[in-house]
Scaffold this active site. Structure first.
Site, PDB file in Angstrom:
ATOM      1  N   CYS A  77      -7.884  -3.380   1.022  1.00 14.27           N
ATOM      2  CA  CYS A  77      -7.648  -2.367  -0.008  1.00 14.27           C
ATOM      3  C   CYS A  77      -7.826  -0.953   0.557  1.00 14.27           C
ATOM      4  O   CYS A  77      -7.020  -0.547   1.387  1.00 14.27           O
ATOM      5  CB  CYS A  77      -8.528  -2.641  -1.218  1.00 14.27           C
ATOM      6  SG  CYS A  77      -7.826  -1.977  -2.726  1.00 14.27           S
ATOM      7  N   HIS A 174      -8.693  -8.065  -2.483  1.00 16.89           N
ATOM      8  CA  HIS A 174     -10.128  -8.151  -2.125  1.00 16.89           C
ATOM      9  C   HIS A 174     -10.599  -9.586  -1.874  1.00 16.89           C
ATOM     10  O   HIS A 174     -11.262 -10.169  -2.744  1.00 16.89           O
ATOM     11  CB  HIS A 174     -10.963  -7.582  -3.275  1.00 16.89           C
ATOM     12  CG  HIS A 174     -10.907  -6.099  -3.391  1.00 16.89           C
ATOM     13  ND1 HIS A 174     -11.798  -5.265  -2.765  1.00 16.89           N
ATOM     14  CD2 HIS A 174     -10.051  -5.297  -4.058  1.00 16.89           C
ATOM     15  CE1 HIS A 174     -11.509  -4.011  -3.036  1.00 16.89           C
ATOM     16  NE2 HIS A 174     -10.450  -4.007  -3.825  1.00 16.89           N
ATOM     17  N   GLU A 176     -13.096 -10.576  -0.395  1.00 17.14           N
ATOM     18  CA  GLU A 176     -14.566 -10.656  -0.435  1.00 17.14           C
ATOM     19  C   GLU A 176     -15.086 -10.880  -1.852  1.00 17.14           C
ATOM     20  O   GLU A 176     -16.264 -11.119  -2.046  1.00 17.14           O
ATOM     21  CB  GLU A 176     -15.189  -9.396   0.193  1.00 17.14           C
ATOM     22  CG  GLU A 176     -15.083  -8.111  -0.611  1.00 17.14           C
ATOM     23  CD  GLU A 176     -13.685  -7.491  -0.626  1.00 17.14           C
ATOM     24  OE1 GLU A 176     -12.731  -8.105  -0.101  1.00 17.14           O
ATOM     25  OE2 GLU A 176     -13.558  -6.388  -1.185  1.00 17.14           O
TER      26      GLU A 176
HETATM   27  N1  GLN Z   1      -7.620   3.243  -5.012  1.00 13.59           N
HETATM   28  C1  GLN Z   1      -8.426   3.191  -3.824  1.00 13.59           C
HETATM   29  C2  GLN Z   1      -7.889   4.161  -2.751  1.00 13.59           C
HETATM   30  O1  GLN Z   1      -6.814   4.662  -2.860  1.00 13.59           O
HETATM   31  C3  GLN Z   1      -8.500   1.782  -3.254  1.00 13.59           C
HETATM   32  C4  GLN Z   1      -9.128   0.857  -4.252  1.00 13.59           C
HETATM   33  C5  GLN Z   1      -9.885  -0.282  -3.666  1.00 13.59           C
HETATM   34  O2  GLN Z   1     -10.263  -0.279  -2.484  1.00 13.59           O
HETATM   35  N2  GLN Z   1     -10.164  -1.236  -4.514  1.00 13.59           N
HETATM   36  O3  GLN Z   1      -8.569   4.389  -1.811  1.00 13.59           O
END
Ligand code: GLN
Length: 192
Positions: A77, A174, A176
């Site tokens: 992410c 995610h 994790e």
């Molecule tokens: N929206 C976050 C970003 O742009 C990422 C979100 C996340 O890691 N769950 O950094």
């Protein structure tokens, strides 16, 4: 095997818990010298702008880029955004992996969702190719993969949400936060 988790911000504790559960030595990384003994590094989800700013203040940007040239890195992410070559806006990133990412591509926090994905690459760690339940939280989309980077998983409409380039791995979601450790074991296979 000794895997570090970048612990500047975000859900690094969850990654460490999974790694330890599957019998891997795992440590939090906040300073450049803590990279020295590692076989691989996970960059967790969180807020990529915060992770980037803290990496600059902790003088980690260049050591992380040098580490990544030799060793495996997996960004989940926000971590995938930080690992990418292009986040389509100005913010500190590692610029390593030949992917572009679109931040917050699915909308706001309330638009977060879960979906089962087909990830054939995971057959490397589990021959039974059952769906991977993926959790997306204000997630980025991998807009494009270039060069040696390849898509590992897409949404039903074809949009890319996991990619690999050699020993670099990026997931929009995610792993994790689920009980399924296949992605962690897949990453170990790249670090080993
Ligand atoms: N929206 C976050 C970003 O742009 C990422 C979100 C996340 O890691 N769950 O950094």
């Amino acid at each position: 095997m000794n895997i570090g988790v970048l612990a500047l911000q975000g859900d690094f504790a969850e990654h460490i818990a999974i790694l330890r559960r599957i019998g891997v030595q795992a440590s939090e990384v906040r300073l450049p010298h803590q990279l020295e003994t590692l076989d691989g590094l996970i960059i967790p989800g969180g807020e990529s702008t915060t992770i980037g700013k803290l990496a600059v203040s902790y003088h980690l940007l260049q050591p992380l880029q040098e580490f990544g040239r030799e060793k495996a890195i997996w960004g989940t992410c926000a971590g995938a955004i930080f690992l990418s070559r292009d986040a389509l806006r100005q913010q500190p990133i590692l610029g390593l992996m030949d992917i572009t990412v679109e931040r917050n591509a699915f909308g706001r926090q309330v638009e977060s969702f879960e979906i089962d994905l087909d990830v054939p690459a995971l057959m490397k760690v589990d021959p039974d190719n059952h769906p991977y339940h993926a959790i997306f939280i204000r997630a980025p989309l991998i807009g494009s993969v270039q060069g040696a980077a390849q898509s590992l998983a897409t949404l039903p409409d074809g949009r890319i949400v996991a990619a690999q380039e050699g020993h670099w791995l990026a997931t929009s979601f995610h792993p994790e936060l689920t009980g399924d450790d296949r992605f962690h074991r897949y990453f170990l296979s790249l670090a080993g």
